[in-house]
Design a protein around this motif. Structure first.
Motif, PDB file in Angstrom:
ATOM      1  N   ALA A 196      41.538  98.506  52.850  1.00 50.05           N
ATOM      2  CA  ALA A 196      40.773  97.289  52.564  1.00 50.05           C
ATOM      3  C   ALA A 196      40.407  97.205  51.079  1.00 50.05           C
ATOM      4  O   ALA A 196      40.554  96.155  50.440  1.00 50.05           O
ATOM      5  CB  ALA A 196      39.507  97.258  53.417  1.00 50.05           C
ATOM      6  N   PHE A 197      39.952  98.306  50.526  1.00 45.72           N
ATOM      7  CA  PHE A 197      39.570  98.276  49.120  1.00 45.72           C
ATOM      8  C   PHE A 197      40.778  98.181  48.209  1.00 45.72           C
ATOM      9  O   PHE A 197      40.707  97.604  47.126  1.00 45.72           O
ATOM     10  CB  PHE A 197      38.735  99.516  48.756  1.00 45.72           C
ATOM     11  N   GLY A 198      41.900  98.761  48.628  1.00 43.91           N
ATOM     12  CA  GLY A 198      43.124  98.622  47.831  1.00 43.91           C
ATOM     13  C   GLY A 198      43.519  97.161  47.707  1.00 43.91           C
ATOM     14  O   GLY A 198      43.860  96.673  46.620  1.00 43.91           O
ATOM     15  N   GLY A 199      43.449  96.431  48.830  1.00 45.68           N
ATOM     16  CA  GLY A 199      43.747  95.001  48.801  1.00 45.68           C
ATOM     17  C   GLY A 199      42.753  94.239  47.958  1.00 45.68           C
ATOM     18  O   GLY A 199      43.113  93.321  47.207  1.00 45.68           O
ATOM     19  N   THR A 200      41.477  94.624  48.049  1.00 48.53           N
ATOM     20  CA  THR A 200      40.435  93.960  47.255  1.00 48.53           C
ATOM     21  C   THR A 200      40.680  94.175  45.769  1.00 48.53           C
ATOM     22  O   THR A 200      40.498  93.256  44.958  1.00 48.53           O
ATOM     23  CB  THR A 200      39.051  94.517  47.627  1.00 48.53           C
ATOM     24  N   ALA A 201      41.073  95.396  45.402  1.00 49.39           N
ATOM     25  CA  ALA A 201      41.329  95.698  43.993  1.00 49.39           C
ATOM     26  C   ALA A 201      42.475  94.850  43.452  1.00 49.39           C
ATOM     27  O   ALA A 201      42.406  94.325  42.332  1.00 49.39           O
ATOM     28  CB  ALA A 201      41.665  97.185  43.829  1.00 49.39           C
TER      29      ALA A 201
END
Lengths: 115, 138
Positions: free
Chosen positions: A66-71
């Motif tokens: 999820a955070f990879g996509g957000t980044a």
């Protein structure tokens, strides 16, 4: 270091010092750090409780994805903002990162107290 | 810190008229700082988050490894908890530091200081002393 200013002839560089890229890499380092520590903790917990290990592994993988996509999304939106001179992104991803860290910490403290 | 340059907003946004960025306690005051400083603030925040993750993992790892063959001793439990608390403190400190620094940059003030680093170093030294005690007395 002199700050470039716009003049009639040409606009200022839209990403002086590649700040957006460096910040995006910092997000990626943080995501990788979270994933690495999460999987290490998962491996250690497997010797103690398989259920805890599975929960820990799923959480580590899920939040990292999820955070990879957000980044990635943030890198693109910040690049657009820099190019048009608009406002940069706000603090919601950062607040979510802090919240996840605190939840993980509560889980870790619970484990240490009950182990 | 260098001169603070206001970023010109080509489309007129970001000066408060349609700025709905969160939190308002930060974005509702002052003016837009040089984007380089905002990005640097964000990178520093992420470095604190990574530090917090390391502390949490260390606390869990010590407890897990110590508890593999025997029941956890009080000293190990205390050391693990101290490290976990450090991790939590890093998370809270990262956010507080980011908010205070971003607000200071928007208002053109000096960046605030924080005793968090000194506190963390003190706790790490304490944990090392506990570990030394456990090793010597074992």
């Amino acid at each position: 270091m002199a700050v470039p200013v716009a003049d009639e002839a040409q606009p200022p560089p839209w990403d002086v010092g590649l700040q957006n890229e460096r910040t995006s890499l910092a997000w990626q380092r943080t995501v990788l750090s979270g994933l690495t520590w999460g999987l290490l903790v998962t491996r250690l917990l497997a010797d103690v409780s398989l259920t805890l290990a599975i929960v820990s592994g799923v959480l580590a993988l899920g939040t990292s994805a999820a955070f990879g996509g957000t980044a990635l999304q943030r890198f693109r939106s910040e690049a657009r903002a820099l190019a048009v001179g608009g406002p940069l992104g706000d603090a919601r991803p950062a607040a979510l990162a802090v919240l996840l860290l605190l939840l993980t910490g509560v889980g870790a403290a619970t484990y240490v107290l009950l182990a | 810190m260098g001169e603070r340059a206001d970023v010109s907003t080509g489309d007129g946004a970001g000066r408060g008229s349609t700025d709905r960025r969160w939190p308002r306690s930060v974005y509702g005051v002052g003016s837009e700082p040089d984007p380089r400083f905002t990005f640097a603030n964000e990178r520093t925040f992420l470095a604190w988050i990574r530090t917090g993750l390391g502390f949490l993992a260390a606390g869990v790892a010590i407890a897990a490894v110590s508890g593999m063959n025997e029941r956890l001793s009080v000293e190990v439990r205390v050391a693990s908890l101290l490290l976990v608390v450090c991790g939590l403190a890093c998370g809270v400190g990262a956010w507080v530091r980011w908010v205070r620094s971003e607000r200071a940059m928007r208002e053109g003030r000096a960046l605030p200081s924080s005793p968090l680093l000194l506190v963390l170093v003190g706790v790490v030294v304490l944990v090392a002393l506990i570990a030394l005690t456990v090793l010597v007395l074992a």
